[in-house]
Motif scaffolding. Sequence first.
Motif, mmCIF file in Angstrom:
data_model
loop_
_atom_site.group_PDB
_atom_site.id
_atom_site.type_symbol
_atom_site.label_atom_id
_atom_site.label_comp_id
_atom_site.label_asym_id
_atom_site.label_seq_id
_atom_site.Cartn_x
_atom_site.Cartn_y
_atom_site.Cartn_z
ATOM 1 N N ARG A 96 0.819 -1.220 0.000
ATOM 2 C CA ARG A 96 0.000 0.000 0.000
ATOM 3 C C ARG A 96 0.846 1.259 0.000
ATOM 4 N NH1 ARG A 96 -2.622 -3.465 3.448
ATOM 5 N NH2 ARG A 96 -1.894 -2.444 5.354
ATOM 6 N N VAL A 97 2.071 1.160 0.492
ATOM 7 C CA VAL A 97 2.947 2.338 0.522
ATOM 8 C C VAL A 97 4.125 2.223 -0.431
ATOM 9 C CG1 VAL A 97 2.279 2.934 2.880
ATOM 10 C CG2 VAL A 97 4.309 1.516 2.495
ATOM 11 N N THR A 102 7.799 0.110 -8.607
ATOM 12 C CA THR A 102 8.437 -1.040 -7.965
ATOM 13 C C THR A 102 7.503 -2.240 -8.128
ATOM 14 O OG1 THR A 102 7.435 -0.618 -5.785
ATOM 15 C CG2 THR A 102 9.577 0.442 -6.239
ATOM 16 N N ILE A 103 8.027 -3.429 -7.909
ATOM 17 C CA ILE A 103 7.213 -4.643 -8.060
ATOM 18 C C ILE A 103 6.022 -4.607 -7.108
ATOM 19 C CG2 ILE A 103 7.227 -7.148 -7.726
ATOM 20 C CD1 ILE A 103 10.201 -6.987 -8.808
ATOM 21 N N ARG A 104 6.279 -4.331 -5.839
ATOM 22 C CA ARG A 104 5.165 -4.282 -4.884
ATOM 23 C C ARG A 104 4.270 -3.077 -5.132
ATOM 24 N NH1 ARG A 104 9.083 -5.917 -0.077
ATOM 25 N NH2 ARG A 104 8.837 -8.190 -0.103
ATOM 26 N N GLY A 105 4.848 -1.975 -5.549
ATOM 27 C CA GLY A 105 4.052 -0.785 -5.845
ATOM 28 C C GLY A 105 3.110 -0.982 -7.012
ATOM 29 N N ASP A 106 3.476 -1.868 -7.934
ATOM 30 C CA ASP A 106 2.653 -2.117 -9.113
ATOM 31 C C ASP A 106 1.708 -3.306 -8.959
ATOM 32 O OD1 ASP A 106 3.899 -0.001 -10.345
ATOM 33 O OD2 ASP A 106 5.145 -1.240 -11.665
ATOM 34 N N TYR A 107 2.047 -4.275 -8.090
ATOM 35 C CA TYR A 107 1.301 -5.529 -8.088
ATOM 36 C C TYR A 107 0.670 -5.949 -6.768
ATOM 37 C CZ TYR A 107 3.592 -6.184 -12.586
ATOM 38 O OH TYR A 107 4.041 -6.032 -13.865
ATOM 39 N N SER A 110 -0.925 -5.332 -0.050
ATOM 40 C CA SER A 110 -0.871 -5.985 1.251
ATOM 41 C C SER A 110 0.547 -5.959 1.800
ATOM 42 C CB SER A 110 -1.336 -7.438 1.106
ATOM 43 O OG SER A 110 -1.206 -8.146 2.320
ATOM 44 N N SER A 111 0.652 -6.031 3.121
ATOM 45 C CA SER A 111 1.982 -6.185 3.715
ATOM 46 C C SER A 111 2.335 -7.662 3.857
ATOM 47 C CB SER A 111 2.053 -5.490 5.075
ATOM 48 O OG SER A 111 1.117 -6.048 5.957
ATOM 49 N N GLN A 112 1.337 -8.542 3.910
ATOM 50 C CA GLN A 112 1.574 -9.976 4.016
ATOM 51 C C GLN A 112 1.608 -10.645 2.638
ATOM 52 O OE1 GLN A 112 2.147 -12.228 6.723
ATOM 53 N NE2 GLN A 112 2.630 -13.448 4.936
#
Length: 158
Positions: A96-97, A102-107, A110-112
């Motif tokens: 979410r942040v 970035t990979i997490r920023g695009d896909y 969740s933190s888990q």
Amino acid sequence: MSLEKTLVILKPSAVQRGLIGEVTSRFERKGLRLAGMKMMQLTDELLNEHYAHLAGKPFFQRVKESMMACPVVVCCYEGVDAVQIVRSMTGATNGRVAIPGTIRGDYCVSSQENIIHTSDSPKTAAEEVNRFFKPEELFEYKQCTLQHLYYEDEYKLV
């Protein structure tokens, strides 16, 4: 400077959502060399070792259950400063942040269920690569594009 190895685990959230190709292609396009890749079902024993630093946390069991929800894809990438490059490309743990791009920023949101695990230091990377790969599962080969990725004094050919 020699080439550094790092571990990437595409978590069940990436596998279930069909993001394996999307994520691995980012590392390839960046110029990292794939040294090993396999799909495996993680076990409680392996996760107890891998996440030993989280053993006392209230969310430890939830992390293990999430990581065993389905098979994962483990990869070993290699390059100059590979650990730092992969970490930068991955983004913040909480999707979410995580910064877009970035990979997490695009896909992920969740933190888990955050798509990917990456080694956090060269020392940890060496331990994790050895934990998940047998020596015969890692491949050494000359990357034909090496001279187009780095200036000759940035790497040491092995």
